[in-house]
Design a protein around this motif. Structure first.
Motif, PDB file in Angstrom:
ATOM      1  N   LYS A  13      47.176  35.816  51.644  1.00 27.67           N
ATOM      2  CA  LYS A  13      46.905  36.258  53.013  1.00 27.67           C
ATOM      3  C   LYS A  13      47.782  37.459  53.366  1.00 27.67           C
ATOM      4  CE  LYS A  13      46.885  34.689  57.800  1.00 27.67           C
ATOM      5  NZ  LYS A  13      47.138  33.566  58.705  1.00 27.67           N
ATOM      6  N   SER A  14      49.039  37.427  52.987  1.00 26.40           N
ATOM      7  CA  SER A  14      49.952  38.545  53.262  1.00 26.40           C
ATOM      8  C   SER A  14      49.501  39.811  52.543  1.00 26.40           C
ATOM      9  CB  SER A  14      51.373  38.190  52.832  1.00 26.40           C
ATOM     10  OG  SER A  14      51.868  37.124  53.584  1.00 26.40           O
ATOM     11  N   ILE A  15      49.031  39.668  51.319  1.00 30.27           N
ATOM     12  CA  ILE A  15      48.531  40.818  50.563  1.00 30.27           C
ATOM     13  C   ILE A  15      47.304  41.400  51.257  1.00 30.27           C
ATOM     14  CG2 ILE A  15      47.424  41.504  48.385  1.00 30.27           C
ATOM     15  CD1 ILE A  15      49.342  39.418  47.029  1.00 30.27           C
ATOM     16  N   TYR A  16      46.395  40.548  51.679  1.00 28.62           N
ATOM     17  CA  TYR A  16      45.198  41.021  52.379  1.00 28.62           C
ATOM     18  C   TYR A  16      45.583  41.783  53.658  1.00 28.62           C
ATOM     19  CZ  TYR A  16      41.084  41.299  55.200  1.00 28.62           C
ATOM     20  OH  TYR A  16      40.088  41.798  55.990  1.00 28.62           O
ATOM     21  N   ILE A  17      46.472  41.226  54.433  1.00 30.74           N
ATOM     22  CA  ILE A  17      46.896  41.874  55.688  1.00 30.74           C
ATOM     23  C   ILE A  17      47.559  43.221  55.384  1.00 30.74           C
ATOM     24  CG2 ILE A  17      48.516  41.700  57.631  1.00 30.74           C
ATOM     25  CD1 ILE A  17      47.863  38.636  57.610  1.00 30.74           C
ATOM     26  N   TYR A  18      48.383  43.276  54.342  1.00 35.09           N
ATOM     27  CA  TYR A  18      49.041  44.530  53.960  1.00 35.09           C
ATOM     28  C   TYR A  18      48.002  45.592  53.606  1.00 35.09           C
ATOM     29  CZ  TYR A  18      52.159  47.782  51.612  1.00 35.09           C
ATOM     30  OH  TYR A  18      52.845  48.919  51.238  1.00 35.09           O
ATOM     31  N   ILE A  19      47.005  45.223  52.805  1.00 41.42           N
ATOM     32  CA  ILE A  19      45.954  46.176  52.427  1.00 41.42           C
ATOM     33  C   ILE A  19      45.179  46.620  53.659  1.00 41.42           C
ATOM     34  CG2 ILE A  19      43.833  46.514  51.097  1.00 41.42           C
ATOM     35  CD1 ILE A  19      44.997  44.477  49.060  1.00 41.42           C
ATOM     36  N   ARG A  20      44.834  45.679  54.523  1.00 41.83           N
ATOM     37  CA  ARG A  20      44.074  46.017  55.738  1.00 41.83           C
ATOM     38  C   ARG A  20      44.857  46.994  56.614  1.00 41.83           C
ATOM     39  NH1 ARG A  20      42.546  41.151  59.359  1.00 41.83           N
ATOM     40  NH2 ARG A  20      44.529  41.665  60.290  1.00 41.83           N
ATOM     41  N   ASN A  22      47.255  49.110  55.639  1.00 40.45           N
ATOM     42  CA  ASN A  22      47.647  50.350  54.968  1.00 40.45           C
ATOM     43  C   ASN A  22      46.493  51.113  54.335  1.00 40.45           C
ATOM     44  OD1 ASN A  22      50.748  50.438  55.081  1.00 40.45           O
ATOM     45  ND2 ASN A  22      50.268  48.328  54.576  1.00 40.45           N
ATOM     46  N   GLY A  23      45.280  50.626  54.479  1.00 42.80           N
ATOM     47  CA  GLY A  23      44.138  51.316  53.877  1.00 42.80           C
ATOM     48  C   GLY A  23      44.087  51.058  52.386  1.00 42.80           C
ATOM     49  N   THR A  24      43.905  52.081  51.596  1.00 38.29           N
ATOM     50  CA  THR A  24      43.848  51.943  50.152  1.00 38.29           C
ATOM     51  C   THR A  24      45.264  51.934  49.588  1.00 38.29           C
ATOM     52  OG1 THR A  24      41.724  53.094  50.091  1.00 38.29           O
ATOM     53  CG2 THR A  24      42.939  52.951  48.022  1.00 38.29           C
ATOM     54  N   VAL A  25      45.565  50.921  48.792  1.00 35.22           N
ATOM     55  CA  VAL A  25      46.893  50.794  48.190  1.00 35.22           C
ATOM     56  C   VAL A  25      46.750  50.586  46.689  1.00 35.22           C
ATOM     57  CG1 VAL A  25      47.919  49.836  50.286  1.00 35.22           C
ATOM     58  CG2 VAL A  25      47.037  48.295  48.557  1.00 35.22           C
ATOM     59  N   SER A  26      47.794  50.945  45.955  1.00 37.05           N
ATOM     60  CA  SER A  26      47.765  50.774  44.504  1.00 37.05           C
ATOM     61  C   SER A  26      48.339  49.407  44.130  1.00 37.05           C
ATOM     62  CB  SER A  26      48.587  51.879  43.825  1.00 37.05           C
ATOM     63  OG  SER A  26      49.959  51.710  44.121  1.00 37.05           O
ATOM     64  N   GLU A  29      52.051  49.576  44.102  1.00 34.84           N
ATOM     65  CA  GLU A  29      52.617  49.514  45.451  1.00 34.84           C
ATOM     66  C   GLU A  29      52.727  48.064  45.918  1.00 34.84           C
ATOM     67  OE1 GLU A  29      51.434  50.986  49.972  1.00 34.84           O
ATOM     68  OE2 GLU A  29      50.486  51.966  48.263  1.00 34.84           O
ATOM     69  N   LEU A  30      51.728  47.263  45.609  1.00 32.90           N
ATOM     70  CA  LEU A  30      51.759  45.843  45.973  1.00 32.90           C
ATOM     71  C   LEU A  30      52.847  45.101  45.205  1.00 32.90           C
ATOM     72  CD1 LEU A  30      47.918  45.195  46.100  1.00 32.90           C
ATOM     73  CD2 LEU A  30      49.486  45.267  48.050  1.00 32.90           C
ATOM     74  N   VAL A  31      53.014  45.436  43.926  1.00 30.38           N
ATOM     75  CA  VAL A  31      54.078  44.827  43.119  1.00 30.38           C
ATOM     76  C   VAL A  31      55.433  45.116  43.763  1.00 30.38           C
ATOM     77  CG1 VAL A  31      55.305  44.978  40.905  1.00 30.38           C
ATOM     78  CG2 VAL A  31      52.806  44.819  40.942  1.00 30.38           C
ATOM     79  N   ASP A  32      55.667  46.378  44.146  1.00 31.86           N
ATOM     80  CA  ASP A  32      56.936  46.766  44.771  1.00 31.86           C
ATOM     81  C   ASP A  32      57.114  46.084  46.126  1.00 31.86           C
ATOM     82  OD1 ASP A  32      57.455  48.392  42.609  1.00 31.86           O
ATOM     83  OD2 ASP A  32      56.818  50.234  43.629  1.00 31.86           O
ATOM     84  N   GLU A  33      56.065  46.053  46.923  1.00 29.83           N
ATOM     85  CA  GLU A  33      56.143  45.493  48.270  1.00 29.83           C
ATOM     86  C   GLU A  33      56.428  43.989  48.259  1.00 29.83           C
ATOM     87  OE1 GLU A  33      56.141  45.191  52.384  1.00 29.83           O
ATOM     88  OE2 GLU A  33      56.179  47.019  51.174  1.00 29.83           O
ATOM     89  N   GLY A  60      42.920  50.512  39.773  1.00 27.86           N
ATOM     90  CA  GLY A  60      44.293  50.331  40.210  1.00 27.86           C
ATOM     91  C   GLY A  60      44.536  50.537  41.689  1.00 27.86           C
ATOM     92  N   HIS A  61      43.471  50.766  42.461  1.00 21.99           N
ATOM     93  CA  HIS A  61      43.585  50.944  43.907  1.00 21.99           C
ATOM     94  C   HIS A  61      42.679  49.950  44.615  1.00 21.99           C
ATOM     95  CE1 HIS A  61      45.236  54.718  42.437  1.00 21.99           C
ATOM     96  NE2 HIS A  61      45.936  54.714  43.554  1.00 21.99           N
ATOM     97  N   TRP A  62      43.126  49.484  45.772  1.00 22.04           N
ATOM     98  CA  TRP A  62      42.421  48.423  46.477  1.00 22.04           C
ATOM     99  C   TRP A  62      42.291  48.730  47.954  1.00 22.04           C
ATOM    100  CZ3 TRP A  62      40.361  44.567  43.652  1.00 22.04           C
ATOM    101  CH2 TRP A  62      40.783  44.491  42.320  1.00 22.04           C
ATOM    102  N   THR A  63      41.174  48.327  48.529  1.00 25.44           N
ATOM    103  CA  THR A  63      40.943  48.461  49.962  1.00 25.44           C
ATOM    104  C   THR A  63      40.120  47.274  50.428  1.00 25.44           C
ATOM    105  OG1 THR A  63      40.248  49.998  51.695  1.00 25.44           O
ATOM    106  CG2 THR A  63      38.823  49.844  49.774  1.00 25.44           C
TER     107      THR A  63
END
Length: 74
Positions: A13-20, A22-26, A29-33, A60-63
């Motif tokens: 859920k946290s990953i989904y909210i982060y992507i939502r 921040n738009g498109t993320v790599s 970037e998610l590994v670091d976050e 390697g990019h997600w939205t």
């Protein structure tokens, strides 16, 4: 519910909210976050993609998906 299942659901859920937010993320970037392995991020993204919440417009990019954005806006 198994405690590890609860942690996984909270993380997804946290990953989904982060992507939502921040738009498109790599993936990196998610590994670091989130401070977890790339394999764990890939598994979590697979759960989100399977449920049609995110997609990968380029390797390697997600939205978030357009369909879900429209549902959330209603």
């Amino acid at each position: 519910m198994n405690p590890s299942t609860g942690r996984m659901l909270t993380r997804v859920k946290s990953i989904y909210i982060y992507i939502r937010q921040n738009g498109t993320v790599s993936t990196s970037e998610l590994v670091d976050e989130f401070g977890i392995t790339q394999r764990t991020i890939q598994r979590d993204l697979h759960v989100l993609a399977y449920n049609d919440l995110v997609h990968s417009p380029s390797r390697g990019h997600w939205t978030t998906t357009e369909r879900h954005k429209a549902t959330v806006a209603k």
